[in-house]
Write a protein that holds these residues in place. Structure first.
Motif, PDB file in Angstrom:
ATOM      1  N   SER A   8      17.284 -39.135 -12.136  1.00  0.00           N
ATOM      2  CA  SER A   8      17.843 -39.526 -13.434  1.00  0.00           C
ATOM      3  C   SER A   8      18.289 -38.308 -14.223  1.00  0.00           C
ATOM      4  O   SER A   8      19.353 -38.313 -14.845  1.00  0.00           O
ATOM      5  CB  SER A   8      16.817 -40.285 -14.260  1.00  0.00           C
ATOM      6  OG  SER A   8      16.526 -41.500 -13.637  1.00  0.00           O
ATOM      7  N   PHE A   9      17.474 -37.275 -14.200  1.00  0.00           N
ATOM      8  CA  PHE A   9      17.806 -36.056 -14.928  1.00  0.00           C
ATOM      9  C   PHE A   9      19.024 -35.411 -14.301  1.00  0.00           C
ATOM     10  O   PHE A   9      19.909 -34.916 -14.995  1.00  0.00           O
ATOM     11  CB  PHE A   9      16.617 -35.117 -14.938  1.00  0.00           C
ATOM     12  CG  PHE A   9      15.376 -35.772 -15.447  1.00  0.00           C
ATOM     13  CD1 PHE A   9      15.245 -36.048 -16.799  1.00  0.00           C
ATOM     14  CD2 PHE A   9      14.372 -36.160 -14.588  1.00  0.00           C
ATOM     15  CE1 PHE A   9      14.120 -36.680 -17.278  1.00  0.00           C
ATOM     16  CE2 PHE A   9      13.237 -36.801 -15.067  1.00  0.00           C
ATOM     17  CZ  PHE A   9      13.112 -37.064 -16.404  1.00  0.00           C
ATOM     18  N   CYS A  38      21.437 -36.958 -12.542  1.00  0.00           N
ATOM     19  CA  CYS A  38      22.641 -37.761 -12.793  1.00  0.00           C
ATOM     20  C   CYS A  38      23.057 -37.726 -14.255  1.00  0.00           C
ATOM     21  O   CYS A  38      24.233 -37.865 -14.579  1.00  0.00           O
ATOM     22  CB  CYS A  38      22.424 -39.199 -12.365  1.00  0.00           C
ATOM     23  SG  CYS A  38      22.194 -39.387 -10.601  1.00  0.00           S
ATOM     24  N   ALA A  39      22.086 -37.575 -15.154  1.00  0.00           N
ATOM     25  CA  ALA A  39      22.412 -37.555 -16.575  1.00  0.00           C
ATOM     26  C   ALA A  39      22.820 -36.157 -17.023  1.00  0.00           C
ATOM     27  O   ALA A  39      23.273 -35.964 -18.139  1.00  0.00           O
ATOM     28  CB  ALA A  39      21.223 -38.045 -17.392  1.00  0.00           C
ATOM     29  N   GLY A  40      22.640 -35.184 -16.132  1.00  0.00           N
ATOM     30  CA  GLY A  40      23.007 -33.823 -16.473  1.00  0.00           C
ATOM     31  C   GLY A  40      22.081 -33.190 -17.488  1.00  0.00           C
ATOM     32  O   GLY A  40      22.496 -32.358 -18.289  1.00  0.00           O
ATOM     33  N   ILE A  41      20.804 -33.610 -17.465  1.00  0.00           N
ATOM     34  CA  ILE A  41      19.818 -33.042 -18.381  1.00  0.00           C
ATOM     35  C   ILE A  41      19.415 -31.656 -17.882  1.00  0.00           C
ATOM     36  O   ILE A  41      19.024 -31.496 -16.730  1.00  0.00           O
ATOM     37  CB  ILE A  41      18.560 -33.941 -18.440  1.00  0.00           C
ATOM     38  CG1 ILE A  41      18.918 -35.329 -18.952  1.00  0.00           C
ATOM     39  CG2 ILE A  41      17.480 -33.293 -19.288  1.00  0.00           C
ATOM     40  CD1 ILE A  41      19.273 -35.389 -20.389  1.00  0.00           C
ATOM     41  N   THR A  74      18.973 -45.976  -9.778  1.00  0.00           N
ATOM     42  CA  THR A  74      18.686 -45.677 -11.190  1.00  0.00           C
ATOM     43  C   THR A  74      18.552 -46.971 -11.985  1.00  0.00           C
ATOM     44  O   THR A  74      17.736 -47.052 -12.901  1.00  0.00           O
ATOM     45  CB  THR A  74      19.766 -44.786 -11.837  1.00  0.00           C
ATOM     46  OG1 THR A  74      21.029 -45.423 -11.723  1.00  0.00           O
ATOM     47  CG2 THR A  74      19.836 -43.428 -11.185  1.00  0.00           C
TER      48      THR A  74
END
Lengths: 219, 219
Positions: free
Chosen positions: A86-87, A89-92, A137
């Motif tokens: 998730s991080f 894919c979210a670009g965190i 996700t």
DNA sequence: CTCTTTTTGTTGTATTTCCAACAGACTTAT
DNA sequence: ATAAGTCTGTTGGAAATACAACAAAAAGAG
């Protein structure tokens, strides 16, 4: 890596990929296998990551810790499941959580960049991988909502029953094992361990459930 | 639909789509615009859905309710944001939550099937849409984790401060508005409304924050 | 404007949780 | 087998929360 072929075939990220293409694909994604001991830290909160992981053996937990030392377990990730995606894919950039191996584990790390940008060999699989990742996700979203359902229950008893019946449902049986010890379960449900222990005792005395260690049976 | 072109351009799902292609695309996706009054139910828990929504005006809330009548607000969805897409992408048949319009709203519904299967016209955008959707669900994951961070805090005070500082950070200012009234905020943080009201009063008396209705300032 | 309804704040009591400390059971290492 | 360490269950007192009831303020309707 070959010893984990059977596991890799069950990883949802690779659904729709032919077995013969799998090793090729992993090469393209520059997958790296790494071994971790029990209680070893995989990702540290605050760290900047550029890969996500797949559990091939053992298990890891996603953990949040505030500066009072209160630990909250967000999720337990078992064999053939992903973590950190998730991080990715979210670009965190900075991880808001830590990842810890809670058993001796073999983890496969995959570079996010490689997944996101098609390359000459994997191009054919690329679109499939993205779609699979979307499904994964979305499913994680559902399980986070379910966790919220547990922790928002008002009493320890309700939290326990909500969690345990969901586990029973997942197992498809009233007998099932959970991937937590008592302290971990308390940190997952966000209650006090001792109060939870007491409540478990009550539930057993009332004949609502039986348990031995991390094995439970709902009656 | 044209009156919402400016809003549609800010929808993350359509990122990378040319403005000139947008209306064409919406036709392909068979987007349907619908108007809702305040407090009208958009999706009912248990219902089977085959489309997700985009808020073009107003706002909706994702709500869980157990059979004791305890309400839990999972998320507030404002203008240009999506709802229901996780269930769509995960292929969940029966909705475990309800969606309610908490203000007079215009919602755009898009058929999931159409998004998932390329058609002659939208084919060029298809891959872009899936990638955007992946990014959106991943971001939702992050905000669900953040919500878990709030509700797992031990005391009402800590929950309030964690939530309010995150809102201040999101607004980029110590002055900000929240999309909840008191009862809704209590249901979002999963605390008792009256106790929360009392705690807000204490925080104000201690000079930690100021508030008027749903407008807050952290000091 | 007045009346009604909704929202918010306040208070007191009963219930629940948290925390700390401890004892017994079980594990692991030597 | 012994010893050290970990995990689990139990208890009591302090703290926090939930619940109910009510008053004041604000919003909405006629």
């Amino acid at each position: 890596m070959k010893k984990y072929l059977e596991i890799l075939k069950t990883v949802k990220l690779f659904k729709g990929i032919k077995e013969s293409d799998l090793m090729l694909l992993l090469g393209c994604l520059s997958g790296k296998l790494q071994h971790y001991e029990k209680n070893e830290i995989v990702f540290m909160s605050g760290e900047s990551i550029n890969s996500f992981g797949i559990v091939l053996a053992g298990q890891v937990q996603i953990v949040q810790e505030d500066f009072y030392g209160n630990r909250s377990i967000l999720a337990n990730i078992g064999v053939s499941n992903l973590f950190g995606e998730s991080f990715a894919c979210a670009g965190i950039k900075n991880l808001p959580v830590s990842v810890i191996a809670t058993a001796e584990s073999d983890l496969l790390f995959i570079d996010c960049q490689r997944l996101a940008t098609p390359c000459v060999n994997s191009c054919a699989f690329h679109s499939q991988l993205i779609q699979n990742m979307l499904h994964i996700t979305a499913m994680k979203n559902i399980s986070l909502m379910q966790k919220i359902e547990f922790v928002t229950k008002r009493t320890t008893r309700e939290k326990l029953l909500a969690y345990l019946s969901s586990e029973a449902q997942k197992a498809g049986s009233s007998c099932f094992s959970i991937p937590f010890n008592r302290q971990e379960l308390a940190d997952y449900l966000s209650v006090d361990r001792s109060a939870m222990s007491a409540e478990l005792g009550k539930l057993r005395d009332e004949g609502i459930l039986k348990f031995h260690k991390n094995h439970f049976e709902l009656l």
